[in-house]
Enzyme design. Sequence first.
Site, short mmCIF file in Angstrom:
data_model
loop_
_atom_site.label_atom_id
_atom_site.label_comp_id
_atom_site.label_asym_id
_atom_site.label_seq_id
_atom_site.Cartn_x
_atom_site.Cartn_y
_atom_site.Cartn_z
N HIS A 158 0.82 -1.22 0.00
CA HIS A 158 0.00 0.00 0.00
C HIS A 158 0.85 1.27 0.00
O HIS A 158 0.46 2.27 -0.60
CB HIS A 158 -0.96 -0.01 1.20
CG HIS A 158 -2.06 -1.02 1.05
ND1 HIS A 158 -2.69 -1.62 2.11
CD2 HIS A 158 -2.65 -1.53 -0.07
CE1 HIS A 158 -3.62 -2.45 1.67
NE2 HIS A 158 -3.62 -2.43 0.35
N GLU A 192 -14.27 -7.37 -7.88
CA GLU A 192 -14.13 -8.28 -6.72
C GLU A 192 -15.12 -9.41 -6.94
O GLU A 192 -16.30 -9.17 -7.17
CB GLU A 192 -14.40 -7.51 -5.43
CG GLU A 192 -14.61 -8.35 -4.19
CD GLU A 192 -13.45 -9.30 -3.88
OE1 GLU A 192 -12.28 -8.87 -3.84
OE2 GLU A 192 -13.72 -10.51 -3.68
N ASP A 239 -3.76 -7.95 -7.57
CA ASP A 239 -3.49 -8.40 -6.20
C ASP A 239 -4.32 -9.63 -5.85
O ASP A 239 -5.16 -9.60 -4.94
CB ASP A 239 -3.82 -7.22 -5.25
CG ASP A 239 -3.44 -7.49 -3.81
OD1 ASP A 239 -2.61 -8.38 -3.57
OD2 ASP A 239 -3.97 -6.80 -2.93
N SER A 270 -7.08 -1.30 -0.38
CA SER A 270 -6.58 -0.52 -1.52
C SER A 270 -7.66 0.36 -2.17
O SER A 270 -7.37 1.52 -2.52
CB SER A 270 -5.93 -1.45 -2.56
OG SER A 270 -6.78 -2.52 -2.92
N HIS A 328 -8.59 -7.16 -8.01
CA HIS A 328 -8.92 -8.06 -6.89
C HIS A 328 -9.02 -7.15 -5.66
O HIS A 328 -8.11 -7.07 -4.84
CB HIS A 328 -7.84 -9.12 -6.71
CG HIS A 328 -7.65 -10.00 -7.91
ND1 HIS A 328 -7.08 -9.56 -9.08
CD2 HIS A 328 -7.98 -11.30 -8.12
CE1 HIS A 328 -7.06 -10.56 -9.96
NE2 HIS A 328 -7.60 -11.63 -9.40
N GLY A 358 -11.37 -10.71 -12.01
CA GLY A 358 -10.41 -9.63 -12.18
C GLY A 358 -9.46 -9.83 -13.36
O GLY A 358 -8.94 -8.86 -13.91
C1 LIG Z 1 -5.37 -10.01 -1.50
S1 LIG Z 1 -7.07 -9.69 -1.50
C2 LIG Z 1 -7.20 -8.05 -2.07
C3 LIG Z 1 -6.69 -7.00 -1.16
C4 LIG Z 1 -6.85 -5.58 -1.66
N1 LIG Z 1 -6.40 -5.45 -3.04
C5 LIG Z 1 -6.07 -4.63 -0.80
O1 LIG Z 1 -4.88 -4.38 -1.09
O2 LIG Z 1 -6.63 -4.09 0.16
C6 LIG Z 1 -7.62 -10.61 -2.89
C7 LIG Z 1 -9.11 -10.47 -3.20
O3 LIG Z 1 -9.37 -11.06 -4.47
C8 LIG Z 1 -10.67 -11.65 -4.45
N2 LIG Z 1 -10.70 -12.59 -5.59
C9 LIG Z 1 -10.30 -13.89 -5.62
N3 LIG Z 1 -10.35 -14.36 -6.88
C10 LIG Z 1 -10.78 -13.32 -7.66
C11 LIG Z 1 -10.99 -13.16 -9.07
N4 LIG Z 1 -10.77 -14.17 -9.93
N5 LIG Z 1 -11.41 -11.96 -9.51
C12 LIG Z 1 -11.64 -10.92 -8.66
N6 LIG Z 1 -11.45 -11.01 -7.31
C13 LIG Z 1 -11.01 -12.21 -6.83
C14 LIG Z 1 -10.78 -12.23 -3.07
O4 LIG Z 1 -12.13 -12.38 -2.71
C15 LIG Z 1 -10.04 -11.17 -2.22
O5 LIG Z 1 -10.95 -10.23 -1.71
#
Ligand SMILES: C[S@@+](CC[C@H](N)C(=O)[O-])C[C@H]1O[C@@H](n2cnc3c(N)ncnc32)[C@H](O)[C@@H]1O
Length: 280
Positions: free
Chosen positions: A18, A117, A163, A99, A41, A143
């Site tokens: 971040h 998401e 991410d 994020s 994500h 994503g």
């Molecule tokens: C590491 S976390 C994201 C953290 C966020 N980017 C942050 O920095 O605060 C990953 C997220 O991706 C979501 N996710 C998993 N597979 C996904 C996909 N194929 N497409 C979109 N989101 C997905 C999960 O539900 C989770 O909330």
Amino acid sequence: MNYRHSYHAGNHADVFKHAILLRMATLMQRKDTPYCYLDSHAGTAMYDLEGEAAGKTGEYRDGIARLWKRDDLPDMFAQLRDAVATHNPDAALRYYPGSPQLIADSLREQDRMILSELHPDDAAILRSHFNHDPRIAVHQRDGYELAKAFLPVAEKRALWLLDPPFEKENELARCLASMQIAIQRMRQTVIALWYPIKDQRLLRDFYRQISDAGLPKVLRVELNVRPVDNQLGLNGSGLMLVNPPWPLWEELETALPWLAGVLAQSGEGECRMDWLAGGP
Ligand SMILES: C[S@@+](CC[C@H](N)C(=O)[O-])C[C@H]1O[C@@H](n2cnc3c(N)ncnc32)[C@H](O)[C@@H]1O
């Protein structure tokens, strides 16, 4: 989909990711021309560090909590700490923005944000949270489709945080493929791909593939809080930065070793930064 970011919010990897992301967004805003932020994500907007999930792991105590009261923060980390502080007006650390919220707070009138998401609960929260803001679009979709669906953007300037949770074995390959699509569709796209440092064998292959992928400029930045041969959990994490804005790497020269020292969990923390493609 088992991964829930609420268990890990504010940990060493979030602080590393971040702080660099926010700094990149600020550097994108040196020009008055608009830019579009993409978060493929996205997770959710805000995490309660005293909630059940974050309370169970306590990971934020070895992350954002270690920066909270310090008065010697390099600018990059002071920017993140201050951004988190705006959501904790009582001075005690309780809420940690994800994020989407961190970037939403810094968005100018002319900028735009596209979030995706896949988890229905987080997508619904994001949607109602940002509902009032016409600059922010929320999609409940995969994503990895983002680059194909939205690039090139009308603004011709984009910053994309990639991410994923890395729950599946093929996730590094999917990241690489979608980064290539992004660059084919808009060569100047700035990309920040976050990845965990666990399996060294997998990573060695990944580094080689990134170098050979035809991406214009790629800066590898890594931070380890424990020795990399430690088999326990997340020893550290990295960011592959495609087309990073100057002078990010010059700022990281001093900021990164500082962070490695502050976040180290056993022995000394380690960091490295080098170009896997192109150069400054
Ligand atoms: C590491 S976390 C994201 C953290 C966020 N980017 C942050 O920095 O605060 C990953 C997220 O991706 C979501 N996710 C998993 N597979 C996904 C996909 N194929 N497409 C979109 N989101 C997905 C999960 O539900 C989770 O909330």
